[in-house]
Design an enzyme around this catalytic site. Structure first.
Site, PDB file in Angstrom:
ATOM      1  N   ASP A 122      20.478  28.098  53.218  1.00  0.00           N
ATOM      2  CA  ASP A 122      20.035  28.370  51.841  1.00  0.00           C
ATOM      3  C   ASP A 122      19.918  27.063  51.065  1.00  0.00           C
ATOM      4  O   ASP A 122      20.594  26.085  51.380  1.00  0.00           O
ATOM      5  CB  ASP A 122      21.086  29.206  51.100  1.00  0.00           C
ATOM      6  CG  ASP A 122      21.069  30.668  51.492  1.00  0.00           C
ATOM      7  OD1 ASP A 122      20.388  31.027  52.465  1.00  0.00           O
ATOM      8  OD2 ASP A 122      21.759  31.459  50.813  1.00  0.00           O
ATOM      9  N   ARG A 146      11.680  28.602  54.554  1.00  0.00           N
ATOM     10  CA  ARG A 146      11.683  29.795  53.700  1.00  0.00           C
ATOM     11  C   ARG A 146      11.346  29.313  52.284  1.00  0.00           C
ATOM     12  O   ARG A 146      12.068  28.487  51.720  1.00  0.00           O
ATOM     13  CB  ARG A 146      13.068  30.432  53.700  1.00  0.00           C
ATOM     14  CG  ARG A 146      13.218  31.527  52.652  1.00  0.00           C
ATOM     15  CD  ARG A 146      14.664  31.718  52.216  1.00  0.00           C
ATOM     16  NE  ARG A 146      15.523  32.131  53.298  1.00  0.00           N
ATOM     17  CZ  ARG A 146      16.864  32.071  53.222  1.00  0.00           C
ATOM     18  NH1 ARG A 146      17.472  31.600  52.146  1.00  0.00           N
ATOM     19  NH2 ARG A 146      17.598  32.445  54.239  1.00  0.00           N
TER      20      ARG A 146
HETATM   21  P1  FDA Z   1      10.035  37.232  40.368  1.00  0.00           P
HETATM   22  O1  FDA Z   1      11.370  36.853  39.896  1.00  0.00           O
HETATM   23  O2  FDA Z   1       8.840  36.779  39.658  1.00  0.00           O
HETATM   24  O3  FDA Z   1       9.986  38.752  40.705  1.00  0.00           O
HETATM   25  C1  FDA Z   1       8.811  39.442  41.040  1.00  0.00           C
HETATM   26  C2  FDA Z   1       9.059  40.926  40.850  1.00  0.00           C
HETATM   27  O4  FDA Z   1       9.998  41.376  41.822  1.00  0.00           O
HETATM   28  C3  FDA Z   1       9.673  41.270  39.498  1.00  0.00           C
HETATM   29  O5  FDA Z   1       8.703  41.474  38.526  1.00  0.00           O
HETATM   30  C4  FDA Z   1      10.459  42.510  39.822  1.00  0.00           C
HETATM   31  O6  FDA Z   1       9.604  43.635  39.847  1.00  0.00           O
HETATM   32  C5  FDA Z   1      10.938  42.267  41.234  1.00  0.00           C
HETATM   33  N1  FDA Z   1      12.259  41.647  41.235  1.00  0.00           N
HETATM   34  C6  FDA Z   1      12.569  40.359  41.500  1.00  0.00           C
HETATM   35  N2  FDA Z   1      13.898  40.150  41.443  1.00  0.00           N
HETATM   36  C7  FDA Z   1      14.438  41.343  41.119  1.00  0.00           C
HETATM   37  C8  FDA Z   1      15.760  41.805  40.913  1.00  0.00           C
HETATM   38  N3  FDA Z   1      16.811  40.983  41.014  1.00  0.00           N
HETATM   39  N4  FDA Z   1      15.949  43.115  40.610  1.00  0.00           N
HETATM   40  C9  FDA Z   1      14.917  43.980  40.509  1.00  0.00           C
HETATM   41  N5  FDA Z   1      13.634  43.606  40.690  1.00  0.00           N
HETATM   42  C10 FDA Z   1      13.391  42.313  41.001  1.00  0.00           C
HETATM   43  N6  FDA Z   1      16.960  31.379  45.880  1.00  0.00           N
HETATM   44  C11 FDA Z   1      17.470  30.133  45.978  1.00  0.00           C
HETATM   45  O7  FDA Z   1      17.530  29.402  44.982  1.00  0.00           O
HETATM   46  N7  FDA Z   1      17.906  29.682  47.211  1.00  0.00           N
HETATM   47  C12 FDA Z   1      17.820  30.421  48.338  1.00  0.00           C
HETATM   48  O8  FDA Z   1      18.208  29.979  49.415  1.00  0.00           O
HETATM   49  C13 FDA Z   1      17.278  31.744  48.231  1.00  0.00           C
HETATM   50  N8  FDA Z   1      17.162  32.564  49.328  1.00  0.00           N
HETATM   51  C14 FDA Z   1      16.425  33.730  49.224  1.00  0.00           C
HETATM   52  C15 FDA Z   1      16.124  34.466  50.383  1.00  0.00           C
HETATM   53  C16 FDA Z   1      15.288  35.568  50.300  1.00  0.00           C
HETATM   54  C17 FDA Z   1      14.955  36.333  51.551  1.00  0.00           C
HETATM   55  C18 FDA Z   1      14.773  35.968  49.033  1.00  0.00           C
HETATM   56  C19 FDA Z   1      13.848  37.139  48.919  1.00  0.00           C
HETATM   57  C20 FDA Z   1      15.097  35.281  47.891  1.00  0.00           C
HETATM   58  C21 FDA Z   1      15.939  34.164  47.963  1.00  0.00           C
HETATM   59  N9  FDA Z   1      16.276  33.435  46.817  1.00  0.00           N
HETATM   60  C22 FDA Z   1      16.842  32.192  46.965  1.00  0.00           C
HETATM   61  C23 FDA Z   1      16.041  34.022  45.459  1.00  0.00           C
HETATM   62  C24 FDA Z   1      14.730  33.537  44.851  1.00  0.00           C
HETATM   63  O9  FDA Z   1      14.820  32.178  44.514  1.00  0.00           O
HETATM   64  C25 FDA Z   1      14.376  34.330  43.583  1.00  0.00           C
HETATM   65  O10 FDA Z   1      15.373  34.143  42.632  1.00  0.00           O
HETATM   66  C26 FDA Z   1      14.179  35.810  43.814  1.00  0.00           C
HETATM   67  O11 FDA Z   1      13.537  36.060  45.015  1.00  0.00           O
HETATM   68  C27 FDA Z   1      13.324  36.419  42.656  1.00  0.00           C
HETATM   69  O12 FDA Z   1      12.074  35.797  42.620  1.00  0.00           O
HETATM   70  P2  FDA Z   1      10.718  36.487  43.120  1.00  0.00           P
HETATM   71  O13 FDA Z   1      10.036  35.504  44.019  1.00  0.00           O
HETATM   72  O14 FDA Z   1      10.978  37.782  43.722  1.00  0.00           O
HETATM   73  O15 FDA Z   1       9.803  36.572  41.861  1.00  0.00           O
END
Ligand code: FDA
Length: 308
Positions: free
Chosen positions: A132, A182
């Site tokens: 991570d 990732r």
């Molecule tokens: P965004 O935040 O724009 O969300 C898009 C949409 O998804 C939202 O409008 C909502 O509908 C839905 N959504 C997103 N998060 C939600 C929540 N918590 N509850 C409900 N709905 C939600 N970060 C990091 O800093 N270091 C890391 O190593 C990792 N590792 C990691 C692994 C994997 C497999 C994932 C999917 C994510 C991570 N992250 C991470 C977290 C990442 O940085 C980020 O904070 C989250 O994925 C939310 O961002 P989105 O890309 O989903 O977009």
């Protein structure tokens, strides 16, 4: 970024709040939405269910910033056991670790030795071990750790954050390794000096970086985890993937347990490979507040648990 997001991220590092919230029943009930349970057995059962739905898993034991070598050793031993259990099972599951949970704050060499043991075991089992990316002050040390591990084994992958200005440079320096990456938006509170303050700029950078990595991995055969729940980004990247016929071995969509579940199933139905990260463990407070910060509307869900 929104005020609510910044407040929640600031609260995620508050020990006073953590100690109280972790005792509150209504908070515990709302956490269940994002994790199947605190025990590894809960995570493995959830991974089995996901597998029956065509979804692979990544397992992550919650915890960060350990303060003693003993704790770092216990986490290492835990993950060695998890890898052994995965090796003995037919589960399509990988493991994801945090360097500060394996001793990065204490001593870089200790952390490296711990991660090395896990990387070696994952290589024996021919399964990917993910590293991570934590907050920005750890990026240099994590990149250094990753490069060392990558020299030992191809079965190691690294998370990179699209919110940071530096990530474009980091991507360019990592691409020649042909390593599993990732791409995430970034879950931590970072100053505008080093990270895009506007969400639209983070989203745009995500698309730019993912396209660049996919273009290169397409040639090298390496894997990109498109780790986002953002339907607009997923649509744009799917169009790109279809347009230039990127092979399905070059990418997987990755999401977090309990988030955008219908979208996970739609992607599987469309023939995409999907992997969902399942967190488990007792130390869930900072991780949980980062999930709330991603969608401050989730706070209403927590409040509602007061009345059930
Ligand atoms: P965004 O935040 O724009 O969300 C898009 C949409 O998804 C939202 O409008 C909502 O509908 C839905 N959504 C997103 N998060 C939600 C929540 N918590 N509850 C409900 N709905 C939600 N970060 C990091 O800093 N270091 C890391 O190593 C990792 N590792 C990691 C692994 C994997 C497999 C994932 C999917 C994510 C991570 N992250 C991470 C977290 C990442 O940085 C980020 O904070 C989250 O994925 C939310 O961002 P989105 O890309 O989903 O977009």
């Amino acid at each position: 970024m929104s005020v609510a997001r910044n407040l929640l991220l600031a609260a995620s590092t508050n020990a006073w709040l953590r100690d109280r919230a972790m005792q509150a029943r209504f908070v515990k009930r709302s956490v269940a939405r994002f994790m199947p349970g605190e025990r590894i057995d809960d995570a493995m059962s959830a991974a089995l269910r996901q597998q029956s739905e065509g979804i692979g898993s990544i397992l992550a034991h919650l915890g960060e910033n350990v303060t003693t070598r003993g704790e770092a050793e216990a986490v290492t031993q835990h993950y060695l056991d998890v890898l052994d259990r995965l090796g003995a099972s037919s589960l399509d599951a990988q493991v994801s670790i945090k360097p500060t949970q394996l001793g990065l704050d204490l001593d870089r060499d200790v952390c490296q030795q711990n991660v090395q043991r896990l990387v070696d075991r994952a290589a024996e089992l021919r399964t990917l071990l993910w590293i991570d990316m934590e907050n920005a002050r750890y990026v240099d040390a994590t990149l250094d750790l990753f490069r060392r591990m990558r020299r030992r084994s191809p079965f190691v992958g690294l998370a990179l954050q699209a919110c940071l200005y530096r990530t474009e440079r980091d991507v360019e320096s990592l691409l020649p390794l042909g390593a599993a990456l990732r791409l995430v938006k970034g879950a931590y509170l970072e100053p505008a000096r080093i990270a895009y303050p506007k969400k639209t700029d983070v989203d745009q950078n995500y698309y730019r970086l993912a396209s660049r990595i996919l273009g290169e991995h397409h040639r090298s055969g390496a894997l990109l985890h498109i780790a986002t729940h953002d339907p607009a980004l997923i649509d744009r990247l799917s169009a790109l993937i279809n347009g230039v016929e990127i092979p399905s071995t070059a990418y997987e969509f990755a999401m977090l347990y309990g988030i955008q579940v219908p979208l996970q199933h739609r992607l599987v139905a469309a023939g995409r490979r999907v992997r969902v990260l399942i967190s488990y463990g007792e130390y869930w407070f900072p991780w949980y507040l980062r999930r709330l910060a991603e969608r401050p509307a989730n706070v209403w869900f927590v409040v509602k648990q007061l009345f059930v």
